[in-house]
Enzyme design. Structure first.
Site, PDB file in Angstrom:
ATOM      1  N   HIS A  86      21.967  36.454  29.408  1.00 53.62           N
ATOM      2  CA  HIS A  86      23.272  36.780  28.810  1.00 53.62           C
ATOM      3  C   HIS A  86      23.266  36.627  27.292  1.00 53.62           C
ATOM      4  O   HIS A  86      24.149  37.140  26.615  1.00 53.62           O
ATOM      5  CB  HIS A  86      24.424  36.023  29.495  1.00 53.62           C
ATOM      6  N   ASP A 222      18.859  33.663  34.835  1.00 50.73           N
ATOM      7  CA  ASP A 222      19.461  33.997  33.537  1.00 50.73           C
ATOM      8  C   ASP A 222      18.464  33.774  32.389  1.00 50.73           C
ATOM      9  O   ASP A 222      18.620  32.839  31.608  1.00 50.73           O
ATOM     10  CB  ASP A 222      20.723  33.138  33.349  1.00 50.73           C
ATOM     11  N   SER A 654      23.612  27.711  25.609  1.00 47.27           N
ATOM     12  CA  SER A 654      22.971  28.724  26.433  1.00 47.27           C
ATOM     13  C   SER A 654      21.595  29.033  25.878  1.00 47.27           C
ATOM     14  O   SER A 654      21.456  29.264  24.674  1.00 47.27           O
ATOM     15  CB  SER A 654      23.794  30.000  26.446  1.00 47.27           C
TER      16      SER A 654
HETATM   17  N1  ARG Z   1      29.614  30.830  31.616  1.00 46.64           N
HETATM   18  C1  ARG Z   1      28.397  31.040  30.893  1.00 46.64           C
HETATM   19  C2  ARG Z   1      28.670  30.826  29.410  1.00 46.64           C
HETATM   20  O1  ARG Z   1      29.512  30.823  28.792  1.00 46.64           O
HETATM   21  C3  ARG Z   1      27.711  32.342  31.164  1.00 46.64           C
HETATM   22  C4  ARG Z   1      28.441  33.607  30.776  1.00 46.64           C
HETATM   23  C5  ARG Z   1      27.696  34.867  31.095  1.00 46.64           C
HETATM   24  N2  ARG Z   1      27.630  35.151  32.529  1.00 46.64           N
HETATM   25  C6  ARG Z   1      28.574  35.822  33.246  1.00 46.64           C
HETATM   26  N3  ARG Z   1      28.387  36.006  34.522  1.00 46.64           N
HETATM   27  N4  ARG Z   1      29.656  36.309  32.696  1.00 46.64           N
HETATM   28  O2  ARG Z   1      29.228  31.118  28.670  1.00 46.64           O
HETATM   29  N1  GLU Z   2      27.151  29.969  28.957  1.00 45.03           N
HETATM   30  C1  GLU Z   2      27.465  29.154  27.818  1.00 45.03           C
HETATM   31  C2  GLU Z   2      26.962  29.751  26.526  1.00 45.03           C
HETATM   32  O1  GLU Z   2      26.841  30.934  26.423  1.00 45.03           O
HETATM   33  C3  GLU Z   2      26.906  27.791  28.017  1.00 45.03           C
HETATM   34  C4  GLU Z   2      27.652  27.189  29.074  1.00 45.03           C
HETATM   35  C5  GLU Z   2      28.541  26.090  28.587  1.00 45.03           C
HETATM   36  O2  GLU Z   2      29.558  26.337  27.931  1.00 45.03           O
HETATM   37  O3  GLU Z   2      28.122  24.989  28.906  1.00 45.03           O
HETATM   38  O4  GLU Z   2      26.775  29.091  25.545  1.00 45.03           O
END
Ligand code: ARG
Ligand code: GLU
Length: 720
Positions: A86, A222, A654
């Site tokens: 991502h 990921d 991330s």
């Molecule tokens: N929650 C994770 C992060 O902030 C991954 C986001 C990307 N993945 C998704 N399925 N939308 O940000």
């Molecule tokens: N998916 C998040 C990012 O893009 C990291 C997840 C979190 O916030 O711990 O930074």
């Protein structure tokens, strides 16, 4: 009796000490002083110098800030870098087309020549950290206004940074800690030739999609690969075909041995923003007012998008990335509210505030400066609370209307026209930019969605905010339409040229004065302009409160650190590099339920039978599973996929490396569990987990699925 009481007190305080256990994100330069003893006690087998050292290869030399929004790490002597899928998504998407659909099919460069340049991307290595508090605060006297303080500090920082950049040619960034009590300058070496090397198909890289986002148990691969290129002297260079793979100071060995529950883990990365020291009332405002309002608004937006996406594949493609962006924070916020309630964080904080008051009272003369801290903060929080919706709605409502943002861009064009005499070149340039923005905008725009979102969000805006917060054209329209929001919406979208690609493109062909008039008289343009003015005013009032709050929080945290000199405070995340450590650990999300800490390929196959879009898997993966063609990447016959640990992480982490006790790479951080997203405000070791893709799954996919074993040959694999 006294003795019993003592034992009771000891028993009471032990759980508290344990609770603090894995909390914290620490500056690498302070690890030696503050944490290394504790880390070693918990199993870490290296020294503080192995983590960070100026001018000597250390773990931090293998970690980069990836594009400023994620983290990445070097895993070969040839500049090979791994981060999340991502995080690489923008690049993967930009190189994708209908013929070469890398998003759906995955992408693997089988030779260096096939690696794909990304002009918009950079990575930064942290080369030096300096505590510059004294120099930055030079000339700052007690009692001056926050504004003059900022001015003085700004000047000092600029001078410091200019000197550092002249001396080193590195990029200098200064960050404030503890609400501006302390300052550190970070020197970064930046590389701009970063090429895409490999990515799995999104059915692996984003397996589980929005359904599984923020959720454990998780099965997402990921990850994606990039390579840093340098000039022939191994120095940063802009993209050139003849650039060569960068030879980093250090890279991380990859552990084939993997992890098990209870193992020590450490994360090194660039978390963006946390608020650990807020008062209970601040937290109450956030979870009681601000987040619920934002969640409700986003629920409406998502519903409108979903309705239209269900009707058409074309709209599905146009809006899926936009939808995911809106949904990410929307889902997280709900977890934050639940988590804060579950661990009773408000009550915890209230107790802590009492403790602080008590401490101040015990030495009123010596602690006079803290006397009014809590009261003043309470008072400011009340003021902020009156303004918070108006402030949030600028972004979440007015900023959510695509056509308003798009029309707002044309203010530059209008200005360039008005200042024609400055130079035709400037105007031509602005027109070029407008053309580009317009074709980008219409590529993914659906007027029916925007119009319905506008209508629904306007209802919320007008219901929740007094008329003083209406942009002028809205005030006028509401008189004219007597509050008929539907009528106003129809009028606006009928009348505007900004919803029509043909009209905008033909206007931009060779714009003249008449076209300029067309823009200026357009109702959407006028509204966008008025919104801009209004937002600036609201931001200004809001900042006058938060600036003051900041000053008093500075004092509050200073007091806390005096009150608990042995606690080992860590500063809120601010985009600077941090180390977090903990262990692989399961948790209980709710009564009578325990989640294990490791997932396997079996779970992917199980989910794939649920026949949900987000759980569709590539045929090849199913074949590998059915033929048990797993290579050496198994534990007890199963392929590990993800694991969780108790590392304190946040957004920006991330792509961060997750390391074992020997500093070997065991996984890539990519998310947190839903029950633990409140760790940005309060960390609880029983609930908060970071989610990691197991490096053995990464190796399995590149080797068995993609046939890109040459990448593994480049790595330094530490055998089981
Ligand atoms: N929650 C994770 C992060 O902030 C991954 C986001 C990307 N993945 C998704 N399925 N939308 O940000
Ligand atoms: N998916 C998040 C990012 O893009 C990291 C997840 C979190 O916030 O711990 O930074």
């Amino acid at each position: 009796m006294k003795k019993n009481l003592n034992i009771l007190l000891i028993l009471l305080f032990i759980p508290l000490a344990v609770l603090r256990a894995d909390e914290g994100m620490w500056l690498p330069s302070l690890i030696g002083e503050l944490r290394i003893g504790d880390m070693q006690e918990k199993g870490f087998r290296l020294s503080a110098d192995d983590i960070y050292q100026i001018n000597q290869a250390a773990i931090t030399d293998a970690v980069v800030s990836f594009g400023g929004f994620c983290t990445g790490e070097l895993i070969s002597a040839e500049g090979l870098l791994i981060t999340n899928h991502h995080c690489g998504l923008g690049s993967i998407q930009r190189h994708s087309s209908l013929e070469n659909n890398y998003l759906d099919e995955g992408f693997w460069a089988m030779s260096r020549e096939e690696e794909l340049p990304n002009l918009e991307l950079y990575v930064r290595f942290l080369r030096e950290v300096q505590d510059v508090t004294e120099t930055v605060l030079e000339g700052v006297e007690d009692g001056i206004t926050e504004q003059s303080r900022e001015q003085i500090i700004g000047r000092n920082i600029r001078k410091l940074q200019d000197e550092a950049m002249d001396r080193t040619q590195w990029k200098a960034v200064t960050k404030s800690f503890y609400y501006g009590s302390e300052y550190c300058m970070f020197l970064y070496e930046e590389f701009n030739d970063v090429r895409l090397v490999g990515a799995p198909p999104k059915a692996v890289g984003n397996f589980g999609g929005d359904t599984d986002n923020w959720i454990w148990p998780r099965h997402t691969g990921d990850f994606s690969f990039f390579r840093i290129y340098a000039d022939e002297n191994n120095n940063p260079a802009t993209y050139a075909a003849e650039n060569v793979p960068y030879k980093p100071r250090n890279f991380l060995p990859v552990s084939a041995g993997g992890v098990d529950t209870g193992d020590f883990t450490m994360v090194c990365g660039f978390p963006g923003n946390t608020d650990q020291y807020l008062l209970s009332s601040d937290l109450e405002m956030i979870i009681g007012k601000s987040l619920p309002a934002k969640i409700r608004i986003r629920t409406e937006r998502m519903e409108v998008m979903q309705n239209q996406m269900d009707k058409s594949d074309e709209i599905q493609i146009k809006y899926s990335a936009k939808y995911a962006r809106v949904a990410n924070a929307w889902k997280k916020w709900q977890g934050v509210i639940k988590g804060i309630n579950k661990v009773e964080a408000i009550a915890q904080k209230k107790d802590y505030e009492q403790k602080f008051s008590g401490w101040v009272c015990r030495d009123p003369a010596g602690r006079r400066e803290y006397e009014n801290v809590l009261d003043s903060l309470e008072c400011l929080i009340k003021k902020e609370s009156d303004l918070i919706l108006a402030y949030e709605y600028q972004r979440e409502i007015l900023g959510a209307i695509e056509i308003l943002r798009f029309a707002g861009n044309f203010m530059d064009l209008v200005e360039a026209f008005q200042n024609r005499e400055i130079g035709e070149y400037y105007l031509d340039n602005t027109i070029d930019i407008a053309r580009e923005q317009s074709s980008d905008f219409f590529k993914d725009y659906t007027v029916a969605i925007d119009m319905e979102i506008f209508r629904r969000l306007l209802i919320i805006y007008m219901a929740d905010l007094p008329e003083t917060y209406y942009p002028v054209p809205l005030q006028e329209a509401m008189q004219k339409y007597r509050g008929d929001i539907d009528g106003y919406t129809t009028y606006l979208f009928d009348k505007t040229i900004f919803s029509s690609k043909e009209k905008i493109m033909s206007l931009l062909e060779d714009p003249d004065q008449a076209d300029l008039k067309k823009i200026e008289n357009d109702p959407v343009f006028s509204l966008a302009r008025a919104c801009e003015d209004l937002s600036a005013k609201i931001r200004h009032s809001y900042r006058s409160i938060t600036d003051l709050k900041n000053t008093i929080y500075r004092l509050y945290v200073k007091g806390l650190r005096e009150m608990e000199p042995d606690r080992g405070f860590y500063a809120d995340a601010n985009g600077s590099m941090r180390i977090a450590y903990g262990q692989v650990r399961d948790y209980r999300p709710r009564d009578a339920t325990r989640y294990g800490s490791l997932t396997t390929l079996d779970g992917i196959i199980e989910k794939s039978y649920l026949s949900m879009e987000d759980y569709i898997i590539p045929e090849k993966l199913r074949e590998l599973y059915e033929q048990k063609d797993f290579g050496p990447y198994t534990v007890n016959g199963k392929v590990p996929v993800c694991f969780i640990a108790s590392n304190h992480t946040s957004g920006g982490n991330s792509g961060s490396p997750v390391l074992n006790a020997d500093g070997h790479l065991i996984g890539i951080n990519f998310d947190r569990n839903w029950e633990g997203t409140m760790s940005d405000y309060v960390y609880d070791v029983n609930q908060c987990r970071n989610i990691v893709v197991d490096i053995r799954y990464v190796l399995f996919i590149i080797d068995k699925y993609a046939g890109a074993g040459h990448l593994i040959d480049e790595m330094k694999i530490i055998p089981k």
